[in-house]
Design an enzyme around this catalytic site. Structure first.
Site, PDB file in Angstrom:
ATOM      1  N   HIS A 236      36.729  46.046  48.458  1.00  0.00           N
ATOM      2  CA  HIS A 236      36.273  44.851  49.157  1.00  0.00           C
ATOM      3  C   HIS A 236      36.746  43.618  48.410  1.00  0.00           C
ATOM      4  O   HIS A 236      36.598  43.534  47.182  1.00  0.00           O
ATOM      5  CB  HIS A 236      34.743  44.844  49.259  1.00  0.00           C
ATOM      6  CG  HIS A 236      34.184  43.596  49.868  1.00  0.00           C
ATOM      7  ND1 HIS A 236      33.383  42.708  49.182  1.00  0.00           N
ATOM      8  CD2 HIS A 236      34.326  43.055  51.115  1.00  0.00           C
ATOM      9  CE1 HIS A 236      33.050  41.705  49.964  1.00  0.00           C
ATOM     10  NE2 HIS A 236      33.610  41.899  51.151  1.00  0.00           N
ATOM     11  N   SER A 237      37.344  42.692  49.132  1.00  0.00           N
ATOM     12  CA  SER A 237      37.755  41.412  48.566  1.00  0.00           C
ATOM     13  C   SER A 237      38.725  41.629  47.399  1.00  0.00           C
ATOM     14  O   SER A 237      39.750  42.278  47.549  1.00  0.00           O
ATOM     15  CB  SER A 237      36.516  40.618  48.132  1.00  0.00           C
ATOM     16  OG  SER A 237      36.852  39.294  47.782  1.00  0.00           O
ATOM     17  N   LEU A 238      38.400  41.094  46.216  1.00  0.00           N
ATOM     18  CA  LEU A 238      39.285  41.236  45.064  1.00  0.00           C
ATOM     19  C   LEU A 238      39.456  42.696  44.666  1.00  0.00           C
ATOM     20  O   LEU A 238      40.500  43.083  44.116  1.00  0.00           O
ATOM     21  CB  LEU A 238      38.738  40.432  43.883  1.00  0.00           C
ATOM     22  CG  LEU A 238      39.582  40.414  42.610  1.00  0.00           C
ATOM     23  CD1 LEU A 238      40.934  39.757  42.853  1.00  0.00           C
ATOM     24  CD2 LEU A 238      38.851  39.696  41.482  1.00  0.00           C
ATOM     25  N   SER A 240      40.035  45.150  46.568  1.00  0.00           N
ATOM     26  CA  SER A 240      41.169  45.714  47.303  1.00  0.00           C
ATOM     27  C   SER A 240      42.487  45.333  46.648  1.00  0.00           C
ATOM     28  O   SER A 240      43.432  46.135  46.622  1.00  0.00           O
ATOM     29  CB  SER A 240      41.138  45.229  48.755  1.00  0.00           C
ATOM     30  OG  SER A 240      41.281  43.818  48.814  1.00  0.00           O
TER      31      SER A 240
END
Length: 599
Positions: A236-238, A240
């Site tokens: 999720h977010s960073l 990924s």
């Protein structure tokens, strides 16, 4: 709730002697079959045994309150029943014991993962619960046939190890005392992005993520020796972006670093590259090649030379500047880190020339550093992930900022076959990937269907109104075009007066209907062309399938997208549509499909 050999109660008896007395009294009543026993403890608790499956517990009441008043009534009793029969509470049957697939979930910036400030562990628990519910509703036939069990989601936390390195103490010394809460939030959350762009802390982050996934995987196999399923990863977010960088720097099982299909060489192939003599000839400086040959200076050595070195060789100022400018910019494309080289693909050297001068100097001073990317030694995973899911991912933005303009269509992860970029349309952190693979074509992302089927009603209404307005526009334009033609049309000659009035009227009616029919045909042809459009080739990053998948916003979210922007970035943990897409793609690898079509 399982049966226990005793009374079921949410209360814990504080005294062991009292528990022993109650047990002895209960055993005596069972033996003698004598009930209605009253048991009073020293702290004024009263227990009445009515029958083998029912007892009533009266709690002690305070002697007096702060005003000196003494209560006269006994406290409200608690009814304690033995067994689980005749209990109105819905008792969950538990999770299936069979585990078909394992998914590691990596969080983004900060310790909190949603608006309720919950940790990654709590959010993954919700994700797992949603998946269990969807398995019962959308994979019912497969469960009845015992084809599937469940998918296990396990959290991976890297924020706590990062901030336990002592960096928070260093930041606290330089943090201003004003707006304390906001500065603490910035240090604890926003700065994680900058930490990942730091060589020191980026190494800590990737080491933590990879080692934690390897450790949990090993521990999982020890506790589940019969597990034969595959492994996938989600970020999720960073998180990924961290997983993307780790995957692009993996090696295949044979350790073939030079594989043209998987991991590209760190150094570009020099077989077809021009020699130093050819480069000097291109610069019209061939007369200085014997000087370099005498000093045994090749292209790589020349890229490391300074202006003082060339001056000591006796090269004048003008040729010296030309040589330095040419070979320094060329060195930016000669040496790259695996992350950027892998993402660029075989056609990327042409794009290396567009790098900035700053990046060129950086590449010259640190040959293993790519454009905008820090030098990191990426650890190796002990398993091959089957699918990589990215939720609300800024991967596309980071690759663009690093100087990458295009991902080669033939590139794919060395050890991972699938890649799905899932995002909410209002997510301010999410970026697309497919336009980097096919930069010259504009096309919409794949719309994730609602988990109950079809589209959301407000989206269908919006599309219906759009089609209606287009039809009205076409009809109006057709009517105006017909009126203008009738106005500018020349009158019929007198010689044609012998023609029948019916023929004239029929011709006029045909000319009136033609523009309207043409407008309708245009709209229907456009719709048919849109429906029959050939699929877009988005490369091999996801095995030839589409990469970008967008969720459908809720009706309330469509009123103000700015108001729900932050919530949109944190909505994936409880999104049935997201979880269903993950389950669908995971079980497709095992040949199991949904009960209902999920297009």
């Amino acid at each position: 709730m399982p049966k226990r050999h005793g009374f079921l109660s949410t209360r814990t008896i504080p005294s062991s002697s009292k528990r022993r007395t109650a047990l002895e009294t209960y055993m005596l009543a069972v033996t003698l079959d004598e009930w209605k026993k009253k048991l009073e403890s020293p702290n004024r608790e009263i227990i009445i045994l009515h029958n083998p499956k029912l007892m009533v517990h009266y709690q002690p009441v305070a002697g007096s309150d702060e005003w000196g008043a003494t209560p006269t009534e006994q406290g409200r009793p608690r009814t304690v029943k033995r067994g689980v029969e005749n209990i109105s509470v819905d008792i969950h049957c538990g999770e299936p014991s069979q585990i078909d697939h394992l998914v590691f979930v990596v969080h983004g910036i900060g310790p909190a993962c949603d608006l309720r400030f919950r940790s990654i562990v709590q959010c993954v628990n919700d994700f797992r619960s949603v998946s269990l519910n969807l398995l019962q509703t959308h994979f019912k036939k497969a469960q009845e046939n015992q084809q599937i069990g469940r998918v296990e989601f396990l959290p991976v936390n890297w924020h706590s190890p990062l901030h336990s390195t002592g960096v928070d103490v260093d930041l606290q010394r330089i943090t201003l005392p004003s707006i304390n809460r906001l500065r603490h939030f910035t240090n604890d959350t926003i700065l994680d992005v900058f930490f990942y762009n730091s060589p020191t802390y980026c190494q800590t982050i990737v080491d933590t993520v990879a080692s934690e996934m390897n450790r949990i995987y090993t521990l999982f196999l020890q506790r589940n020796p019969d597990f034969k399923g595959g492994v996938s990863i989600a970020g999720h977010s960073l998180g990924s972006l961290i997983l993307f960088d780790i995957l692009t720097n993996q090696k295949d099982s044979v350790g073939d670093i030079d594989s043209d299909k998987d991991v590209l060489n760190v150094t570009m192939d020099q077989g077809d590259a021009p020699t130093l003599e050819e480069d000097l000839k291109k610069l019209h400086l061939s007369e200085w090649f014997p000087v370099f040959e005498k000093e045994k200076v090749d292209k790589e050595a020349l890229a490391l030379c300074t202006e003082k070195d060339l001056q000591e060789m006796g090269i004048p100022l003008g040729p010296r500047k030309k040589i330095l400018n040419y070979f320094r910019s060329d060195s930016a494309g000669v040496s790259r880190s695996p992350a950027l080289s892998a993402a660029c693909g075989p056609s990327s050297p042409a794009e290396a020339a567009s790098c900035s001068a700053t990046a060129a100097h950086r590449a010259r001073d640190c040959p293993d550093v790519s454009i905008g990317q820090v030098s990191v030694k990426y650890p190796r995973l002990i398993y091959k992930p089957e699918i990589f899911f990215a939720f609300g991912s800024p991967i596309g933005m980071f690759l663009t900022v690093r100087g990458l303009k295009r991902i080669d269509p033939n590139y794919k992860f060395p050890t991972c076959k699938g890649f799905f970029n899932i995002y909410h349309p209002f997510d301010p952190v999410a970026y697309r990937i497919e336009p980097m693979v096919v930069p010259g074509v504009e096309f919409e992302p794949m719309l994730i269907p609602h988990h109950k089927g079809r589209k959301r009603m407000h989206l269908e209404l919006r599309e219906g109104l759009s089609r209606m307005s287009m039809d009205l526009k076409n009809n109006l334009l057709g009517s105006l075009r017909m009126a203008w033609k009738s106005f500018t049309r020349a009158p019929y000659p007198a010689l044609q007066a012998s023609e029948s009035a019916e023929e004239v009227e029929a011709e006029a009616e045909a000319s009136v209907e033609k523009p309207c029919d043409a407008g309708a045909e245009d709209s229907s042809a456009a719709a048919a062309a849109k429906a029959a459009a050939p699929p877009v080739n988005v490369g091999m990053l996801n095995g030839g399938q589409r990469i970008d998948y967008v969720l459908q916003e809720k009706p309330i979210e469509s009123f103000n997208e700015y108001l729900f922007a932050l919530q949109s970035h944190l909505c994936y943990w409880e999104s049935e549509d997201t979880v269903l897409l993950v389950l669908k793609e995971i079980y497709l690898t095992q040949g199991v499909c949904l009960d209902q079509p999920f297009q």
